[in-house]
Design an enzyme around this catalytic site. Sequence first.
Site, PDB file in Angstrom:
ATOM      1  N   HIS A 168      51.418  61.477 -21.941  1.00 53.38           N
ATOM      2  CA  HIS A 168      51.056  62.782 -21.262  1.00 53.38           C
ATOM      3  C   HIS A 168      52.058  63.941 -21.495  1.00 53.38           C
ATOM      4  O   HIS A 168      51.823  65.179 -20.799  1.00 53.38           O
ATOM      5  CB  HIS A 168      51.033  62.340 -19.458  1.00 53.38           C
ATOM      6  CG  HIS A 168      50.386  61.078 -19.443  1.00 53.38           C
ATOM      7  ND1 HIS A 168      49.207  61.026 -19.622  1.00 53.38           N
ATOM      8  CD2 HIS A 168      51.027  59.903 -18.571  1.00 53.38           C
ATOM      9  CE1 HIS A 168      48.828  59.558 -19.257  1.00 53.38           C
ATOM     10  NE2 HIS A 168      50.029  59.019 -18.712  1.00 53.38           N
ATOM     11  N   ARG A 223      58.048  44.716 -11.950  1.00 57.43           N
ATOM     12  CA  ARG A 223      57.889  45.830 -11.076  1.00 57.43           C
ATOM     13  C   ARG A 223      56.463  46.180 -10.884  1.00 57.43           C
ATOM     14  O   ARG A 223      55.616  45.953 -11.730  1.00 57.43           O
ATOM     15  CB  ARG A 223      58.711  46.872 -11.301  1.00 57.43           C
ATOM     16  CG  ARG A 223      60.122  46.654 -11.909  1.00 57.43           C
ATOM     17  CD  ARG A 223      61.175  46.602 -10.858  1.00 57.43           C
ATOM     18  NE  ARG A 223      62.447  46.250 -11.482  1.00 57.43           N
ATOM     19  CZ  ARG A 223      63.275  46.888 -12.144  1.00 57.43           C
ATOM     20  NH1 ARG A 223      63.090  48.137 -12.744  1.00 57.43           N
ATOM     21  NH2 ARG A 223      64.452  46.226 -12.827  1.00 57.43           N
ATOM     22  N   ASN A 280      50.242  52.183 -27.183  1.00 53.54           N
ATOM     23  CA  ASN A 280      50.206  52.813 -25.480  1.00 53.54           C
ATOM     24  C   ASN A 280      51.530  53.233 -25.487  1.00 53.54           C
ATOM     25  O   ASN A 280      52.731  52.861 -25.018  1.00 53.54           O
ATOM     26  CB  ASN A 280      50.360  51.325 -24.670  1.00 53.54           C
ATOM     27  CG  ASN A 280      50.304  51.804 -23.223  1.00 53.54           C
ATOM     28  OD1 ASN A 280      50.292  52.992 -22.731  1.00 53.54           O
ATOM     29  ND2 ASN A 280      49.999  50.753 -22.331  1.00 53.54           N
ATOM     30  N   ALA A 313      54.195  56.861 -20.488  1.00 55.44           N
ATOM     31  CA  ALA A 313      54.344  58.193 -20.032  1.00 55.44           C
ATOM     32  C   ALA A 313      54.393  59.380 -21.077  1.00 55.44           C
ATOM     33  O   ALA A 313      53.819  60.531 -20.838  1.00 55.44           O
ATOM     34  CB  ALA A 313      55.372  58.431 -18.985  1.00 55.44           C
ATOM     35  N   HIS A 329      45.586  52.177 -22.770  1.00 54.85           N
ATOM     36  CA  HIS A 329      46.274  52.071 -21.432  1.00 54.85           C
ATOM     37  C   HIS A 329      45.963  50.994 -20.668  1.00 54.85           C
ATOM     38  O   HIS A 329      44.606  50.616 -20.540  1.00 54.85           O
ATOM     39  CB  HIS A 329      46.322  53.402 -20.543  1.00 54.85           C
ATOM     40  CG  HIS A 329      46.457  54.453 -21.565  1.00 54.85           C
ATOM     41  ND1 HIS A 329      47.917  54.978 -21.394  1.00 54.85           N
ATOM     42  CD2 HIS A 329      46.044  55.438 -22.329  1.00 54.85           C
ATOM     43  CE1 HIS A 329      48.014  55.929 -22.060  1.00 54.85           C
ATOM     44  NE2 HIS A 329      46.857  56.264 -22.467  1.00 54.85           N
ATOM     45  N   LEU A 330      46.816  50.341 -20.026  1.00 58.87           N
ATOM     46  CA  LEU A 330      46.350  49.274 -19.211  1.00 58.87           C
ATOM     47  C   LEU A 330      45.498  49.568 -17.924  1.00 58.87           C
ATOM     48  O   LEU A 330      44.635  49.053 -17.392  1.00 58.87           O
ATOM     49  CB  LEU A 330      47.854  48.506 -18.753  1.00 58.87           C
ATOM     50  CG  LEU A 330      48.628  47.789 -19.540  1.00 58.87           C
ATOM     51  CD1 LEU A 330      50.231  47.677 -19.011  1.00 58.87           C
ATOM     52  CD2 LEU A 330      48.385  46.340 -19.939  1.00 58.87           C
ATOM     53  N   SER A 331      46.309  50.688 -17.371  1.00 61.01           N
ATOM     54  CA  SER A 331      45.460  51.186 -16.189  1.00 61.01           C
ATOM     55  C   SER A 331      44.329  51.969 -16.441  1.00 61.01           C
ATOM     56  O   SER A 331      44.331  52.618 -17.714  1.00 61.01           O
ATOM     57  CB  SER A 331      46.347  51.906 -15.131  1.00 61.01           C
ATOM     58  OG  SER A 331      47.077  53.039 -15.717  1.00 61.01           O
ATOM     59  N   ARG A 390      43.999  57.638 -11.398  1.00 66.14           N
ATOM     60  CA  ARG A 390      45.260  57.912 -11.091  1.00 66.14           C
ATOM     61  C   ARG A 390      45.576  59.310 -10.842  1.00 66.14           C
ATOM     62  O   ARG A 390      44.819  60.353 -10.872  1.00 66.14           O
ATOM     63  CB  ARG A 390      46.244  57.078 -11.994  1.00 66.14           C
ATOM     64  CG  ARG A 390      45.804  55.516 -12.199  1.00 66.14           C
ATOM     65  CD  ARG A 390      46.698  54.970 -12.755  1.00 66.14           C
ATOM     66  NE  ARG A 390      47.997  54.795 -12.237  1.00 66.14           N
ATOM     67  CZ  ARG A 390      49.262  54.434 -12.904  1.00 66.14           C
ATOM     68  NH1 ARG A 390      49.249  54.109 -14.149  1.00 66.14           N
ATOM     69  NH2 ARG A 390      50.361  54.586 -12.538  1.00 66.14           N
ATOM     70  N   GLU A 399      44.301  54.284 -28.979  1.00 67.89           N
ATOM     71  CA  GLU A 399      45.462  54.342 -28.058  1.00 67.89           C
ATOM     72  C   GLU A 399      44.872  53.538 -26.795  1.00 67.89           C
ATOM     73  O   GLU A 399      43.656  53.471 -26.481  1.00 67.89           O
ATOM     74  CB  GLU A 399      44.936  55.934 -27.243  1.00 67.89           C
ATOM     75  CG  GLU A 399      45.738  56.194 -26.194  1.00 67.89           C
ATOM     76  CD  GLU A 399      45.441  57.695 -25.796  1.00 67.89           C
ATOM     77  OE1 GLU A 399      44.748  58.392 -26.243  1.00 67.89           O
ATOM     78  OE2 GLU A 399      46.352  57.979 -24.431  1.00 67.89           O
ATOM     79  N   PRO A 425      57.921  53.700 -23.220  1.00 68.80           N
ATOM     80  CA  PRO A 425      58.446  53.661 -22.180  1.00 68.80           C
ATOM     81  C   PRO A 425      58.318  52.949 -21.094  1.00 68.80           C
ATOM     82  O   PRO A 425      57.150  52.889 -20.554  1.00 68.80           O
ATOM     83  CB  PRO A 425      59.046  55.124 -21.838  1.00 68.80           C
ATOM     84  CG  PRO A 425      57.775  55.855 -22.360  1.00 68.80           C
ATOM     85  CD  PRO A 425      57.426  55.139 -23.434  1.00 68.80           C
ATOM     86  N   ASN A 426      59.174  52.151 -20.424  1.00 75.95           N
ATOM     87  CA  ASN A 426      59.035  51.280 -19.321  1.00 75.95           C
ATOM     88  C   ASN A 426      58.022  50.205 -19.349  1.00 75.95           C
ATOM     89  O   ASN A 426      57.986  49.241 -18.426  1.00 75.95           O
ATOM     90  CB  ASN A 426      58.705  52.165 -18.077  1.00 75.95           C
ATOM     91  CG  ASN A 426      59.656  53.180 -17.797  1.00 75.95           C
ATOM     92  OD1 ASN A 426      60.875  52.860 -17.714  1.00 75.95           O
ATOM     93  ND2 ASN A 426      59.349  54.329 -17.756  1.00 75.95           N
ATOM     94  N   TYR A 432      50.251  46.985 -12.316  1.00 72.70           N
ATOM     95  CA  TYR A 432      50.132  46.683 -13.845  1.00 72.70           C
ATOM     96  C   TYR A 432      50.100  45.334 -13.898  1.00 72.70           C
ATOM     97  O   TYR A 432      49.986  44.589 -15.004  1.00 72.70           O
ATOM     98  CB  TYR A 432      51.341  47.246 -14.334  1.00 72.70           C
ATOM     99  CG  TYR A 432      51.732  48.867 -14.668  1.00 72.70           C
ATOM    100  CD1 TYR A 432      50.641  49.374 -15.282  1.00 72.70           C
ATOM    101  CD2 TYR A 432      52.372  49.114 -13.782  1.00 72.70           C
ATOM    102  CE1 TYR A 432      50.815  50.928 -15.504  1.00 72.70           C
ATOM    103  CE2 TYR A 432      52.689  50.622 -13.697  1.00 72.70           C
ATOM    104  CZ  TYR A 432      51.672  51.520 -14.442  1.00 72.70           C
ATOM    105  OH  TYR A 432      51.935  52.839 -14.755  1.00 72.70           O
TER     106      TYR A 432
END
Length: 148
Positions: A81, A19, A75, A78, A101-103, A108, A99, A11-12, A24
Amino acid sequence: MTRSILILNGPNLNLLGQREPEIYGRTTLADIEAMCRAEAARLGVEADCRQSNSEGELVTWIQEAPQRFAGVILNAGAYSHTSIALLDAGRALNIPLIEVHLSNIYQRESFRHHSYISLAAKGIICGFGSRGYLMALGALAAMLDDAQ
Ligand code: CA2
């Protein structure tokens, strides 16, 4: 044996580059998918890139993956989590899941420090931006080469 790899974004992630560039970056999802296809060709594998905002659609794609793919790069955004459904789908896989993740999720908010997906993942790559997908492709291609 197939050398196709399924790359799933959750998602997103379709908003990448549009954005929150401070978190990101400015690279779009279409850019990342093109980079993945080019890297896959270099590694002698194929990449099928998909994105969905729907948890159920991601579960279905993971369930169906062994029919056509030798590995999955995920990826889950959200949902990483929150989603026991994605964990269960990942656990039912008989092909490796990596798995991404970009960040760096550990730098975080604390709610991002736990990922259900990690419990089903062969390995986890986070904090390297879009390069993480290419690293995951390299790892899966090497695993396929080792299995030959
Ligand atoms: O770092 C990652 O790759 C994440 O999976 C990205 C997710 C986040 O919820 C995870 O904790 C870590 C969020 C993806 C949303 O991406 C956006 C991009 C641009 C604008 C808004 C959201």
